[in-house]
Motif scaffolding. Sequence first.
Motif, PDB file in Angstrom:
ATOM      1  N   GLY A 140       0.749  -1.284  -0.049  1.00  0.00           N
ATOM      2  CA  GLY A 140       0.133   0.000  -0.079  1.00  0.00           C
ATOM      3  C   GLY A 140       0.899   1.266   0.230  1.00  0.00           C
ATOM      4  N   ARG A 141       0.201   2.422  -0.155  1.00  0.00           N
ATOM      5  CA  ARG A 141       0.748   3.759  -0.114  1.00  0.00           C
ATOM      6  C   ARG A 141       0.664   4.549   1.191  1.00  0.00           C
ATOM      7  NH1 ARG A 141      -1.145   8.662  -3.979  1.00  0.00           N
ATOM      8  NH2 ARG A 141       0.642  10.122  -3.326  1.00  0.00           N
ATOM      9  N   SER A 142       1.656   4.916   1.697  1.00  0.00           N
ATOM     10  CA  SER A 142       1.665   5.697   3.013  1.00  0.00           C
ATOM     11  C   SER A 142       1.251   7.194   2.985  1.00  0.00           C
ATOM     12  CB  SER A 142       2.681   5.429   3.926  1.00  0.00           C
ATOM     13  OG  SER A 142       3.822   6.455   3.343  1.00  0.00           O
ATOM     14  N   PHE A 143       0.631   7.694   4.053  1.00  0.00           N
ATOM     15  CA  PHE A 143       0.303   9.264   3.998  1.00  0.00           C
ATOM     16  C   PHE A 143       0.537   9.458   5.701  1.00  0.00           C
ATOM     17  CE2 PHE A 143      -2.061   7.393   0.737  1.00  0.00           C
ATOM     18  CZ  PHE A 143      -1.971   8.469  -0.352  1.00  0.00           C
ATOM     19  N   ASN A 144       0.969  10.716   5.891  1.00  0.00           N
ATOM     20  CA  ASN A 144       1.158  11.048   7.362  1.00  0.00           C
ATOM     21  C   ASN A 144      -0.106  11.765   7.645  1.00  0.00           C
ATOM     22  OD1 ASN A 144       1.665  13.709   6.629  1.00  0.00           O
ATOM     23  ND2 ASN A 144       3.925  13.285   6.542  1.00  0.00           N
ATOM     24  N   PHE A 145      -0.376  12.054   8.829  1.00  0.00           N
ATOM     25  CA  PHE A 145      -1.524  12.701   9.489  1.00  0.00           C
ATOM     26  C   PHE A 145      -1.644  14.189   8.935  1.00  0.00           C
ATOM     27  CE2 PHE A 145      -2.368  10.152  13.472  1.00  0.00           C
ATOM     28  CZ  PHE A 145      -2.400   8.892  12.750  1.00  0.00           C
ATOM     29  N   ILE A 146      -0.549  14.732   8.773  1.00  0.00           N
ATOM     30  CA  ILE A 146      -0.410  16.251   8.028  1.00  0.00           C
ATOM     31  C   ILE A 146      -1.073  16.021   6.544  1.00  0.00           C
ATOM     32  CG2 ILE A 146       0.984  18.246   7.271  1.00  0.00           C
ATOM     33  CD1 ILE A 146       2.810  17.359   9.794  1.00  0.00           C
ATOM     34  N   ASP A 147      -0.580  15.401   5.927  1.00  0.00           N
ATOM     35  CA  ASP A 147      -1.244  15.130   4.513  1.00  0.00           C
ATOM     36  C   ASP A 147      -2.574  14.868   4.388  1.00  0.00           C
ATOM     37  OD1 ASP A 147       1.416  15.458   3.634  1.00  0.00           O
ATOM     38  OD2 ASP A 147       1.888  13.276   3.295  1.00  0.00           O
ATOM     39  N   LEU A 148      -2.979  13.907   5.336  1.00  0.00           N
ATOM     40  CA  LEU A 148      -4.570  13.591   5.443  1.00  0.00           C
ATOM     41  C   LEU A 148      -5.290  14.956   6.007  1.00  0.00           C
ATOM     42  CD1 LEU A 148      -4.090  10.279   7.086  1.00  0.00           C
ATOM     43  CD2 LEU A 148      -4.662  10.515   4.785  1.00  0.00           C
ATOM     44  N   ASP A 193      -7.208  -6.839  -0.798  1.00  0.00           N
ATOM     45  CA  ASP A 193      -6.977  -8.027   0.060  1.00  0.00           C
ATOM     46  C   ASP A 193      -5.830  -7.977   1.061  1.00  0.00           C
ATOM     47  OD1 ASP A 193      -8.770  -9.565  -1.493  1.00  0.00           O
ATOM     48  OD2 ASP A 193      -7.259  -9.978  -2.939  1.00  0.00           O
ATOM     49  N   TRP A 194      -5.372  -6.745   1.296  1.00  0.00           N
ATOM     50  CA  TRP A 194      -4.149  -6.545   2.401  1.00  0.00           C
ATOM     51  C   TRP A 194      -4.838  -5.522   3.478  1.00  0.00           C
ATOM     52  CZ3 TRP A 194       0.454  -9.272   2.898  1.00  0.00           C
ATOM     53  CH2 TRP A 194       0.495  -9.775   1.689  1.00  0.00           C
ATOM     54  N   PHE A 195      -4.390  -5.892   4.843  1.00  0.00           N
ATOM     55  CA  PHE A 195      -4.837  -4.908   5.634  1.00  0.00           C
ATOM     56  C   PHE A 195      -3.906  -4.883   6.931  1.00  0.00           C
ATOM     57  CE2 PHE A 195      -6.596  -9.232   6.761  1.00  0.00           C
ATOM     58  CZ  PHE A 195      -6.080  -9.450   7.992  1.00  0.00           C
ATOM     59  N   GLY A 196      -4.232  -4.007   7.905  1.00  0.00           N
ATOM     60  CA  GLY A 196      -3.152  -3.920   9.108  1.00  0.00           C
ATOM     61  C   GLY A 196      -2.673  -2.622   8.980  1.00  0.00           C
ATOM     62  N   ASN A 197      -1.830  -2.042  10.139  1.00  0.00           N
ATOM     63  CA  ASN A 197      -1.393  -0.628  10.249  1.00  0.00           C
ATOM     64  C   ASN A 197      -0.662  -0.509   9.109  1.00  0.00           C
ATOM     65  OD1 ASN A 197      -2.740   0.491  12.382  1.00  0.00           O
ATOM     66  ND2 ASN A 197      -1.427  -0.660  13.827  1.00  0.00           N
ATOM     67  N   LYS A 209     -12.909 -13.768   0.054  1.00  0.00           N
ATOM     68  CA  LYS A 209     -13.769 -13.261   1.074  1.00  0.00           C
ATOM     69  C   LYS A 209     -13.439 -11.990   1.499  1.00  0.00           C
ATOM     70  CE  LYS A 209     -14.713 -17.661   0.775  1.00  0.00           C
ATOM     71  NZ  LYS A 209     -15.828 -18.237  -0.181  1.00  0.00           N
ATOM     72  N   ARG A 210     -14.642 -11.220   1.097  1.00  0.00           N
ATOM     73  CA  ARG A 210     -14.299  -9.911   1.519  1.00  0.00           C
ATOM     74  C   ARG A 210     -14.493  -9.207   2.867  1.00  0.00           C
ATOM     75  NH1 ARG A 210     -11.685  -8.543  -2.439  1.00  0.00           N
ATOM     76  NH2 ARG A 210     -12.063  -6.225  -1.989  1.00  0.00           N
TER      77      ARG A 210
END
Length: 1136
Positions: A140-148, A193-197, A209-210
């Motif tokens: 996945g792609r990362s974003f910091n809280f400032i960007d969000l 299909d991927w998850f987690g911090n 399975k969704r």
Amino acid sequence: MRSHTRSRTSDAYLLAKLHKLNQPVRPSICSFNSYNYNTAKYLAKLLAFAITCNKSYIKDSFELPEKIKRYKTTPKLMCSFDYDNPTSLQYDCLDYYVEEDIVSYNNPEPLAYQLIAYCIRLENRSELSKTLPAKHLIKGRSFNFIDLNNQNITGEQLLDWAATIELVERYEAYLVGDSTANGSDLYYNCTNDWFGNACEYSFYQAKDKRTLIDVVYYTFNEKEFASPEHVSCYKLLECKRGPSALCLDWREICDGKIYCLNTGIDEENCWQLENSNAFINSKNEFLCHNGMQSISRSFYRNGLYNPDCIDRTDEAHNVEYWENCFRDPAFRCEEHTCHPGLGEARLNCGDGECVDDLHKCTNQRGVINTAEWALLDISELCWNGMVCLTKMKKYIGDETCGLYCYGECAINVKIDCKPIFRFPTDFIALNHVFLLYMKERADEENERILPSYICYDPQQCSIALPSVNMSLVQHKSSCVNFEKFGFQYEYQPTLLELIVMIEHYFISECATTSTSQCHDVSLYQCINSSKCISKRRLVDGIQDCISNDDELFADSCLLNDTFRFQCSEKENKCISPILINDGRSNCEFDEDEKKQRCLCPPSYYGHLCQYQNQRVSLTLKIVNDADWRTVFNIVTMLIDNEGTIQSHDQILYVQKFDCNLVNFNIYLLYRSRPKDIMKNYSIQIHVYDKQTLEYRGSWLFPLVYTFLPVHRMAIEITISSYRPLRCSFACNHHGECVKYINHNDENSLYYCRCNPGWSGKDCTIKHDTCNLCARDSLCMYPNICVCPLGKEGPRCYLKSTTCSSPLGRCQNGGLCIPSDMRRRKNYIYCLCPEGFSNGICSELDLKIRIEFHSNIEIPQSTIIYLIQNTIMTTNKPVSIYKKISFDQNSISFYTPNRFFLAFMALSINEYYLTYTIHDNNPLMNENNRSTILMRVQLDRRCRHVRELLNRTLMSLPLLRRIKYYQLPCKQRWNLACFYDEKYMCYCMNRNESREAQCFTMGHNEMNSCHGISNGGCLNGARCFQDQLICPTMVTCVCAECFYGKHCQFTTQGFGLSLDAILGYQIQSNVSFLRQPLVIKKKHASYPILVKATACVLAVPAASAAVEREFSFTDNTITQKRSKLPPDSGNDIVFNH
């Protein structure tokens, strides 16, 4: 600088924190292969055997503080320990709300609320090495809280994008400027299909399975049991069971059988269960058959498919659902042993399934029991004949034993077997007991055979029975004639039944041992031992040699085994294929492991969820005597005798919507594994009003038998409108002393409800964790926040937007209640005001106005019965209680129910028919609302049947008398209705004739409140509720000289009292000019009444209820028998 030896000096590194702003560094020291490291490694090998035999042995640095905590430290000795995080053994949890249709039962019971947290649950703290995956592995792609924040991303959007609750709360805290939040924190937007911090997880073999619901359903319904790994074990007792493949199950503890042959610890202390009767109230509690728990009478026989006793004895014996337990994760299976009744299924499979033969266990636990029964020194024909003759199995291959032998198995054994032979070929018990058969003993007439001899190792057993020497028996075993043991049985036992008898006999006499001799160069002989093992057992992770030399074997890569896995060339180690991907690091650099983890429910732990956990499985039943519109937050805790919180959970309870749930099922875990048996534990329950965060009371339930691995508790609490009683203990001046509601007697227990920022048994521990809770929440304990309505999450930063969305708004002043997002996201409940109903309060209820004829004496209160169903046998009347003011000659109320009959009770045994569907009552329209006008008239009074039938008929039993109930209607054309002690009847015109329609209404008892609290009504008051189940209205009808909402006030012992004069007519929170006419008529003498109030009105010294009531009215009255000034009198009379 490097020496010429194998050792070297340590290296220093600086590791960049890539996930932090400006990438700060962390200093690290690498000591691998250093002098200190190699010295320690060498010493560890020398001491490996000795330290495990020493009682003071400390396994690792995590165990040291745990052991020190159990002992008092020496005075003036300073000790410093690392903080013990109660959740350090688990992380990365997914909450699953149990769907009742995961298994289809023929007769499903009502729902039971249950959340299961599927987490990574570690076996011990030494496994705590969770790190972020390498950057190139992040999906996945990362974003910091400032960007969000710059992109105006909300927390609700992050939840929709499958972010974790913990991360969303940190982001919400950052948005409001919380000092604990950091703008450099990262959110990873994961690919499909991927998850987690850090997008580090994906469901193995379930990528299509969704949702978690789909995954759990798929996992349980597609279970395959192909190896012993699928059978879980309870390993928190040091138990040597016997055959290595068979481990202890928690359900086998305190079941009356000794399985742990080394110490018998599985039955230690269990004698206490036999004295359980001494601790229960036999009238109101049911003692479960095994004595492990008692339950309230209300739990007994209240749901066949949801038993509350751990042994299921509170419900009828039911085999049907046990057969499906291996596919059901709910309490009904996971938290129960088998029913001990005389039914067929009484043997535990280890997952809730119960069978009559362990071979029938779906998880193959029974097969594992006999997995080592191999065909060695007898022919295949002899083996097959004995399998059928001893009823060891029912099939030989695909053929039944009946077809295989054609009823001549005994003859086949005599033909195919040796004169004396061993069967089964392995030990049947304790690793040294086996059976010998003589083929001539095969009974051809009855098709059966019994052993001729039972053989055992005399060094482990001392049996006072004559033995014989058998030349073909190895290991110098002694053999005793089978008949000498005197086993008793009514019929020919199967082989498994026979083995159980023999095993029980030898358990008290024998210990376990094992020996082997070398006969082949392909075997490896243990050092300093005559024991030999196959070389395939070398370096397989299992210690077979007493010195562990089989695991320290240095030449494993020279064994010429192509299936072995070679570690790095530096290590020169080739491990057994059974160690590959086993969840443990067997090579120095972890190259033998692919990172696969299992998410475990609370009842299991380990990398494969293969170990059974110690736990408390709580079933909570909630009864609400308070306002049914109140939203409650229930906090359940597992605490120890020092006040330390072991674990906790919170649930939302709304009487209107959750009352139909049978129970709430909750898991509570201990902080340490295993639990500290030197401590006592209790369940503590706290209730708060979620709208106001007002505290409403606490309950305490001790756990009686601390030695049990699984504590099954079924508890009922009643929430009343009373405020909890205070006590005098000071609580270190940082809290208030409160009495437990279920221990409110002379020997009452209390606890200190600490102020925010303080904790401990007596509020002596100051902490600074309250800054983690959102400002509009209540900091209850360290890391426990109670959220207001509309907020969720462990820190109460998650906002529920469903109530503010256009589709989620409650209409007409309804109160919107968002569902627990762990249960069902984006679903709301609306609590509607009077006169409105349906899901969003948009439907106008039917208004009913009832007028009284002038010749009817109007009572102070009345009950209206609405009959909804025209099929009399299935009638369930709705009852409505109404008070009638002094100057009223009509009453009005609303109902969403459609009905065809209405009765009114003006007093006991005084009933009137006020409405039938055939009446010509006009249906009016008032402000777009349909309104029915009813009248109470003398000609529609319901007469008692004794006024209508003669003495002869009245003397008949009720079942015979009711046959004559058509006579009153046929003989009296003006009769509207009549009743007896059980039935209510009304006269109906049909085809120019009249007939009686009678039904069971239960009018004498149906309105009585249920439960020990009597709806909160005091002083002999009668309690009425509108429905038997899930009432929405509870009213107290006071006895003479008592008044108040709960009849808690009294005028006894007083002279003139303004309240006694005006009674129910004074309306609270209404000014004098808007009071009823009876109050206004007193206007001329108003100054006199105020003066009387000032002189007379006082709080009775003997009335604790009055004191409690006034303690919550801004301290208007603060002393017993205190006189009031006139202004206070006016304020109390007309504004309170």
